[in-house]
Design a protein around this motif. Structure first.
Motif, PDB file in Angstrom:
ATOM      1  N   LEU A 163     -33.910  34.305  16.734  1.00 15.98           N
ATOM      2  CA  LEU A 163     -32.857  33.310  16.935  1.00 15.98           C
ATOM      3  C   LEU A 163     -32.770  32.887  18.400  1.00 15.98           C
ATOM      4  N   THR A 214     -33.424  29.162  19.723  1.00 18.10           N
ATOM      5  CA  THR A 214     -32.352  28.511  20.472  1.00 18.10           C
ATOM      6  C   THR A 214     -32.830  28.075  21.849  1.00 18.10           C
ATOM      7  N   SER A 238     -35.163  25.077  21.461  1.00 20.56           N
ATOM      8  CA  SER A 238     -34.430  23.888  21.026  1.00 20.56           C
ATOM      9  C   SER A 238     -33.586  23.312  22.154  1.00 20.56           C
ATOM     10  N   TRP A 255     -35.798  22.874  16.323  1.00 19.33           N
ATOM     11  CA  TRP A 255     -35.303  24.041  15.578  1.00 19.33           C
ATOM     12  C   TRP A 255     -36.144  24.312  14.330  1.00 19.33           C
ATOM     13  N   PRO A 287     -27.085  26.097  11.208  1.00 19.70           N
ATOM     14  CA  PRO A 287     -26.827  25.389  12.484  1.00 19.70           C
ATOM     15  C   PRO A 287     -27.048  23.889  12.380  1.00 19.70           C
ATOM     16  N   CYS A 288     -28.074  23.475  11.636  1.00 17.92           N
ATOM     17  CA  CYS A 288     -28.354  22.043  11.504  1.00 17.92           C
ATOM     18  C   CYS A 288     -27.239  21.333  10.754  1.00 17.92           C
ATOM     19  N   LEU A 308     -24.039  22.303  10.368  1.00 18.32           N
ATOM     20  CA  LEU A 308     -22.805  22.299  11.147  1.00 18.32           C
ATOM     21  C   LEU A 308     -22.877  21.291  12.293  1.00 18.32           C
ATOM     22  N   LEU A 309     -24.010  21.258  12.982  1.00 13.40           N
ATOM     23  CA  LEU A 309     -24.150  20.337  14.112  1.00 13.40           C
ATOM     24  C   LEU A 309     -24.098  18.893  13.642  1.00 13.40           C
TER      25      LEU A 309
END
Length: 303
Positions: free
Chosen positions: A95, A99, A102, A232, A280-281, A283-284
């Motif tokens: 992760l 991160t 990205s 990502w 994460p994708c 939510l973002l």
């Protein structure tokens, strides 16, 4: 004899019924015909939403469901996530790698595309159009065919098997779209804003950072979101450029996890990895959706 103006109360009493009637019409409940016309649209959009959401929902449920040959064989639980967390160096290492790659890709893409888009939109210089077309031409070259030459180049400069090298490669592939996006974002802003700021004593850099950057914020968010999603989820570049298992990104680690025991696919852990990758994708995108749409519309009404 002068005409006496009507009192204010009389004027209000004359206008008020008209306004109240208009407001009443606006508040009138939707007619049956209107509902009938909208029903096919609602049904179609609901069906499309279910089609797109079904794989995600199915994967999320399967990642906690009992499945033979996985670490979750009895009842619902997080056994598959435990397998994912304990794989080789651990999920937190992967992760962090994803991160780091990205965020570095996003930072480089935003900086270069911001300056490049500003230059292409506001300045004239020899070879401007040719340089812009050359940047867009990267889109015409197949992605995979450039990775081997780029690997040789990174090896020559000491950036092979490096997360920084992966970020540089991903930034290069994001620049054509990002440069185009930022150019049309700047061109949608009237030049009078630049001229007014310069009259007040600003130079080109001050105009860019204090006047234009806030105005092209939706475009920047769109470019950053695209860069993050691409970096990502990218699998090919880390596969070619990374040799150390401790420097693998999360997509590459999940791919290796699939066949870790004599080629047998651990579907439970794989589905858990897909959920971790997707969260994460999702939510973002949900958080930045409003700016994302505005960024795409920034150059639509230019002129």
């Amino acid at each position: 004899m002068p005409t006496q103006a009507p009192p204010a109360d009389a004027t209000v009493s004359i206008v008020a019924p008209h306004l109240s009637g208009t407001a009443a019409r606006r508040r009138k409940p939707t007619s049956i015909a209107g509902i009938a016309l909208r029903t096919p649209y609602w049904v179609l959009t609901a069906a499309l939403a279910l089609i797109f959401l079904y794989p995600l929902i199915w994967t999320a449920i399967s990642s906690v469901s009992p499945l033979a040959g996985t670490n979750q064989t009895d009842g619902y639980g997080f056994g598959n996530y435990i397998t994912l967390a304990n794989y080789q160096a651990g999920i937190w290492v992967y992760l962090f790698n994803s991160t780091f790659v990205s965020l570095l890709t996003v930072a480089l893409t935003l900086l270069i595309s911001l300056l490049g888009g500003y230059a292409f939109a506001r300045f004239s210089f020899p070879g401007k159009d040719l340089l812009f077309l050359s940047t867009l031409a990267i889109l015409m070259v197949p992605y995979a065919t450039l990775l081997i030459p780029l690997y040789v180049l990174l090896n020559a400069v000491g950036l092979s098997n490096s997360l920084v090298g992966v970020a540089l490669v991903l930034t290069m592939f994001q620049l054509p779209f990002s440069m185009f996006m930022m150019r049309i974002s700047f061109e949608s802003i009237p030049r009078e804003m630049d001229e007014a700021a310069m009259v007040d004593g600003c130079n080109s850099w001050t105009v860019l950072w204090r006047v234009l950057v806030p105005a092209v914020k939706p475009g920047l968010i769109t470019v950053g979101l695209f860069a993050f999603l691409a970096a990502w989820n990218d699998f090919m570049a880390p596969l070619i450029l990374i040799n150390d298992s401790n420097r693998m990104t999360l997509p590459l680690a999940i791919s290796n996890l699939r066949g870790q025991v004599q080629g047998v696919v651990d579907y439970g852990a794989t589905e858990a990895g897909v959920v971790v990758l997707a969260l994460p994708c999702i939510l973002l995108f949900l958080i930045l959706q409003r700016h994302y749409v505005r960024g795409f519309m920034s150059g639509a009404f230019k002129g």
